[in-house]
Design an enzyme around this catalytic site. Structure first.
Site, PDB file in Angstrom:
ATOM      1  N   HIS A 114       0.825  -1.213   0.000  1.00 60.08           N
ATOM      2  CA  HIS A 114       0.000   0.000   0.000  1.00 60.08           C
ATOM      3  C   HIS A 114       0.851   1.251   0.000  1.00 60.08           C
ATOM      4  CE1 HIS A 114       0.804   0.903   4.246  1.00 60.08           C
ATOM      5  NE2 HIS A 114       0.687  -0.398   4.464  1.00 60.08           N
ATOM      6  N   CYS A 138       3.050  -5.009   6.571  1.00 58.34           N
ATOM      7  CA  CYS A 138       2.831  -4.621   5.172  1.00 58.34           C
ATOM      8  C   CYS A 138       4.104  -4.070   4.544  1.00 58.34           C
ATOM      9  CB  CYS A 138       1.749  -3.554   5.099  1.00 58.34           C
ATOM     10  SG  CYS A 138       0.144  -4.114   5.700  1.00 58.34           S
TER      11      CYS A 138
END
Length: 182
Positions: A142, A158
Site C-alpha cells: 500500500h 505490510c
C-alpha cells in the site's frame, strides 16, 4: 622543491595497497552507507512472469516489479518493524482497492489500545491512496501519506510505498500477480 626521504619511502610502501583497494572502499564514510538497492533479475525468484511478478526485498527495502510486457520498476519501500511481524514466501495479489479505508487488526489494538477502530479514506489513512491485498490475511502492499516511513522498518507487516509509486504499481500489477517477500 625537495621531498623528504621519509615521505618518498611511505608513499612507495602505501601505493600498492591503495591501487589494489577498490575505489568504493577508498571513499570516506562508513560501509553501511553503501546501498544494496539494486536491480534484480526475476528468474532467480520465479519460474515464469505470468501476469507479472513482484519481489519485496525486505533486506534492501526495495520492491521490484516485472510485467508480462517486459516492464521493470524498482521502488523504495517500508518494511515490518520487527521480524515477528514479517511474513516471507510466495503469495499473490488477490484484490486491489483505490482510496482504501483501514481497520487495525486485533493484534495491533492489543499492542496499542489507543489506535482508532476505523480510519476512512483520506490523508489520515495509513494505507495511502492505493492498496493491493495479498493472499495472506492482513498483508498489503500500500501507499503512505507519511513519507518518513519509506526506507525504514515502520509497518505491522505490510510493504509500504510512496503514494505516487503505489499508484503507478497499482496500474501495472493485475490481480493474480505473483508476489514474493524475501
Amino acid at each position: 622543491m625537495t621531498i623528504p626521504r621519509r615521505t618518498l619511502l611511505l608513499t612507495a610502501l602505501a601505493a600498492p595497497a591503495l591501487m589494489s583497494t577498490p575505489l568504493r572502499a577508498q571513499v570516506a564514510g562508513p560501509r553501511a552507507n553503501i546501498s544494496s538497492f539494486q536491480m534484480q533479475d526475476w528468474r532467480g525468484h520465479f519460474d515464469h512472469i505470468g501476469k507479472g511478478a513482484i519481489l519485496a526485498d525486505l533486506t534492501s527495502r526495495a520492491l521490484h516489479y516485472w510485467g508480462a510486457d517486459g516492464a521493470y520498476r524498482l521502488y523504495p519501500s517500508s518494511i515490518p518493524m520487527t521480524e515477528d511481524l514479517t511474513k516471507r514466501g510466495y503469495t499473490e495479489i488477490v484484490r486491489k482497492r483505490e482510496d482504501p479505508d483501514w481497520r487495525p487488526t486485533a493484534s495491533m489494538i492489543a499492542a496499542d489500545p489507543s489506535l482508532p477502530r476505523y480510519v476512512p479514506p483520506g490523508p489520515q489513512c495509513p494505507l495511502g491512496t492505493r492498496a493491493m491485498y495479498l493472499g495472506w490475511s492482513a498483508y498489503i502492499i500500500h501507499g503512505t501519506h507519511d513519507t518518513r516511513k519509506i526506507g525504514r522498518p515502520s509497518s505491522s507487516g505490510c510493504v509500504g510505498l510512496y503514494n505516487e509509486h503505489v499508484e503507478e504499481l497499482y496500474e501495472l500489477a493485475l490481480v493474480g500477480t505473483q508476489v514474493r517477500l524475501l
